[in-house]
Design an enzyme around this catalytic site. Sequence first.
Site, PDB file in Angstrom:
ATOM      1  N   HIS A 140       0.848  -1.190   0.000  1.00  0.00           N
ATOM      2  CA  HIS A 140       0.000   0.000   0.000  1.00  0.00           C
ATOM      3  C   HIS A 140       0.884   1.241   0.000  1.00  0.00           C
ATOM      4  O   HIS A 140       2.095   1.160   0.137  1.00  0.00           O
ATOM      5  CB  HIS A 140      -0.877   0.034   1.264  1.00  0.00           C
ATOM      6  CG  HIS A 140      -1.870  -1.075   1.359  1.00  0.00           C
ATOM      7  ND1 HIS A 140      -3.227  -0.865   1.268  1.00  0.00           N
ATOM      8  CD2 HIS A 140      -1.706  -2.411   1.553  1.00  0.00           C
ATOM      9  CE1 HIS A 140      -3.862  -2.018   1.400  1.00  0.00           C
ATOM     10  NE2 HIS A 140      -2.964  -2.974   1.572  1.00  0.00           N
ATOM     11  N   GLU A 192       3.529  -0.392   3.785  1.00  0.00           N
ATOM     12  CA  GLU A 192       3.189   0.969   3.365  1.00  0.00           C
ATOM     13  C   GLU A 192       4.450   1.615   2.800  1.00  0.00           C
ATOM     14  O   GLU A 192       5.435   1.811   3.511  1.00  0.00           O
ATOM     15  CB  GLU A 192       2.662   1.785   4.547  1.00  0.00           C
ATOM     16  CG  GLU A 192       1.379   1.250   5.165  1.00  0.00           C
ATOM     17  CD  GLU A 192       0.141   1.620   4.361  1.00  0.00           C
ATOM     18  OE1 GLU A 192       0.281   2.280   3.313  1.00  0.00           O
ATOM     19  OE2 GLU A 192      -0.974   1.250   4.796  1.00  0.00           O
TER      20      GLU A 192
END
Length: 253
Positions: free
Chosen positions: A36, A108
């Site tokens: 992500h 992330e």
Amino acid sequence: TWDETYRGAFAWSEPETQAIHNFVHGHDIKYALSFHTYGDLYLYPWGYYYGTSPDNSHFRDIAQVMSADNNYTYGPTSSTLYLVNGECTDWLYGEQGTKEKIFGYTVEIGDWFWPSRGEIPGLVEENMEPTFYFIEQAGGLHDGDVPLELMNTPSTIQRGSRAEWDAHVRNVAGEDLSVDSWVHVTSTSLPVEGVTKVLAEGRLVPSGYDDTVLVGGLMPLSAPIGSYTFTQRIGDRATGEIYGEDVFTAVVQ
């Protein structure tokens, strides 16, 4: 309604999440990475409350090694980023009624939701080695669930003597395994009693096991002189499934 963090109207309400649900239930998955943006983080359960999972040390140890390559921050989602429910890794790990637990991480990357085209090669590069390491922990296609690395193997073996070597054994299957260990010799003309005997039968190798053990066997006096390849295997002899193996070559004299 538009929101950068919109999660859907209800569980599995969106076709994308339905696809993930069906894919996971249709495959035997042990470990998973979900990439992500953004934040340079390795996140793992729990996200829905401030607490750690029963396997927190396993999650932490893997994330710690991966972060050594890119300095990403790691920890449970709730305490490292924010509280969130309906999150993927919580479901991958926490849902153990309709499937086995899966060690899932959210990665992330970058500094914003939409990295520029010029930033992408650098983001790929900084995640390459950690991802390869993660694949190795998951077993991969080469190492299997119990990777073996044979060390201090003999180059020559005297007939009538015992051959010994070290075997570095790991269990990356994410579950305890009861395994057999045996040695296979390439040539059927070589008498195999002692050399190919089961070195460990029904031995419990706990999840996360990582140790080096001494193994070996007696080379019969009747063994023909010659060069042979020895393959040590760990697996389930009853089913024939091989969890891991390694080889060495030695001259019998």
